[in-house]
Enzyme design. Structure first.
Site, PDB file in Angstrom:
ATOM      1  N   ARG A  55      40.246  48.202  41.285  1.00 19.61           N
ATOM      2  CA  ARG A  55      39.641  47.039  41.553  1.00 19.61           C
ATOM      3  C   ARG A  55      38.432  46.876  41.866  1.00 19.61           C
ATOM      4  NH1 ARG A  55      44.908  43.909  42.475  1.00 19.61           N
ATOM      5  NH2 ARG A  55      43.374  42.031  42.641  1.00 19.61           N
ATOM      6  N   ARG A  73      36.127  40.801  44.617  1.00 19.19           N
ATOM      7  CA  ARG A  73      35.790  39.826  45.352  1.00 19.19           C
ATOM      8  C   ARG A  73      34.832  40.419  46.878  1.00 19.19           C
ATOM      9  NH1 ARG A  73      41.529  37.048  46.579  1.00 19.19           N
ATOM     10  NH2 ARG A  73      41.862  39.274  46.241  1.00 19.19           N
ATOM     11  N   ARG A  80      32.159  34.146  39.445  1.00 16.40           N
ATOM     12  CA  ARG A  80      33.464  33.600  39.664  1.00 16.40           C
ATOM     13  C   ARG A  80      33.631  32.041  40.086  1.00 16.40           C
ATOM     14  NH1 ARG A  80      37.815  31.556  40.914  1.00 16.40           N
ATOM     15  NH2 ARG A  80      39.463  32.494  42.080  1.00 16.40           N
ATOM     16  N   ASP A  86      43.665  40.961  33.858  1.00 18.55           N
ATOM     17  CA  ASP A  86      44.722  41.241  35.170  1.00 18.55           C
ATOM     18  C   ASP A  86      45.781  41.452  34.305  1.00 18.55           C
ATOM     19  OD1 ASP A  86      45.306  40.388  38.187  1.00 18.55           O
ATOM     20  OD2 ASP A  86      47.058  40.154  37.005  1.00 18.55           O
ATOM     21  N   TYR A 123      57.212  40.334  38.818  1.00 17.21           N
ATOM     22  CA  TYR A 123      56.386  38.944  39.097  1.00 17.21           C
ATOM     23  C   TYR A 123      57.247  37.959  38.056  1.00 17.21           C
ATOM     24  CZ  TYR A 123      52.372  41.252  41.226  1.00 17.21           C
ATOM     25  OH  TYR A 123      51.897  42.025  42.019  1.00 17.21           O
TER      26      TYR A 123
END
Ligand code: CP3
Length: 345
Positions: free
Chosen positions: A23, A27, A36, A72, A149
């Protein structure tokens, strides 16, 4: 070309230990937020120029030895026919969770170039823009993790609905997992054809399974993916990361992967005792340990380097993804320290 990462994957000697962070485009970087702010997360995944830009940010800012495609693991599932949204607080949400046969049957296997062309285009742009600076890693989720998911409709605490399907309707569970597996094989083949130089399969939630359930409900699908990729002539290294997978390591070794990713719960020398020289290892500093002051972080890095000495090859990484709260200077120090300490040793 800096090929230390690929060499370590193959178990060849390197002058220092290559490092990247799971990752790493994300962020914790103000530069990520700047891009973003112009898109939603999914829009950014579908805009090749933007996705390529944030993929390259950690190469420039941190000096890592590999780039990982910005996307993703859930992106291909949307094209299987499962409407997907990302919410600021809740994370990913599948609006129509798959809980019965009718839902499963509606899913289809997307043609990666036709339906996920933005991912392949991002890879092609990146190979041009990276121009051999560092190798590019493509990725997918592992079928079990992806299924959680789809079945739960998002993130989960105890995976009740996934395990309920496993235990009470194994035929439906198997059909769903096989469909996800077929999709993943085509998706990863297309990424390699577009130029991905390594492929990582993320099994983020494998660790919630008992070893006997992992054997029955998770690892067979990973094996099928890797066997199909190799049978199709793909030679790029394949990394399998089963998070929280210390008790699953001997089974993970049978996956056929060239590299196994490890979280911080198992010291690397313990892992070497299980895997021997059959695969290289990737990992495994606790991502929150990025907050350690310099001397303590160096000590931890040195310990991990020492524990990895007996491994066929070692790619330094975190044991799971970097979190948004980490100051970028700490991540930068980490990468520099891995390079410096491993060169000496
Ligand atoms: O590693 C990289 O830098 C490449 C990009 C990447 C992302 N997600 C970007 C992302 C990769 C490889 C992933 C994989 C992924 N996605 C996994 C497996 C790895 C792991 O962490 O276990 C999983 C489980 C997901 C699913 C997912 N995506 C969740 C649960 C969330 C929300 C929580 C969170 O961490 O933000 C995401 C969103 C996501 N994926 C973001 C990014 C940068 C944040 C989105 C934003 O900008 O708002």
């Amino acid at each position: 070309m800096n090929d230390t990462f690929l060499k370590a994957c193959r178990g060849e000697k390197t002058e220092y230990t290559p490092v990247w962070l799971m990752r790493q485009a994300g962020r914790y970087l103000p530069e990520y937020h700047a891009v973003r702010s112009k898109y939603t997360f999914l829009e950014m995944c579908k805009t090749p120029e933007a996705a390529a830009e944030v993929t390259i940010q950690p190469i420039d800012i941190l000096g890592v030895d590999a780039a990982i495609l910005f996307s993703d693991i859930l992106v291909p599932l949307e094209k299987m026919g499962a409407p997907l949204e990302f919410h600021e607080k809740r994370g990913p949400v599948f609006l129509e969770p798959i809980r019965d046969r009718a839902g499963m049957e509606k899913l289809h296997i997307p043609d990666p170039e036709a339906e996920l062309g933005y991912v392949m285009e991002t890879i092609r742009i990146l190979r041009r823009e990276l121009a051999g600076r560092v190798p590019l890693i493509g990725f997918s989720g592992a079928p079990f993790t992806l299924a959680t998911y789809l079945i739960e409709g998002g993130s989960s605490k105890n995976y009740f609905l996934t395990k309920k399907m496993m235990y009470t309707d194994p035929a439906l569970y198997g059909d769903l997992l096989n469909k996800i597996t077929d999709c993943t094989i085509e998706y990863l083949k297309a990424q390699a054809a577009a130029g991905a130089q390594a492929l990582q399969i993320f099994d983020s939630w494998a660790g919630v399974l008992a070893p006997c359930d992992f054997a029955e409900f998770a690892i067979p699908y990973v094996k099928r993916i890797i066997a199909a990729l190799k049978a199709s002539g793909i030679t790029v290294p394949i990394i399998y990361f089963a998070n929280n997978g210390a008790t699953l390591l001997s089974q993970s070794l049978e996956s056929g992967a060239d590299v196994l990713g490890l979280d911080w719960r198992l010291p690397l020398d313990e892992a070497v005792k299980v895997v021997g020289q059959k695969v290289s290892l990737q990992g495994n500093m606790d991502p929150i340990a990025l907050l350690l002051p310099p001397a303590k972080m160096e000590k931890l890095i040195q310990d991990i380097l020492d524990q990895a000495k007996g491994a066929r090859g070692h790619i330094f990484n975190l044991g799971h993804g970097i979190v948004p709260e980490i100051p970028p200077e700490q991540a930068k120090f980490f990468v520099e320290a891995v390079h410096r300490l491993s060169r000496k040793g």
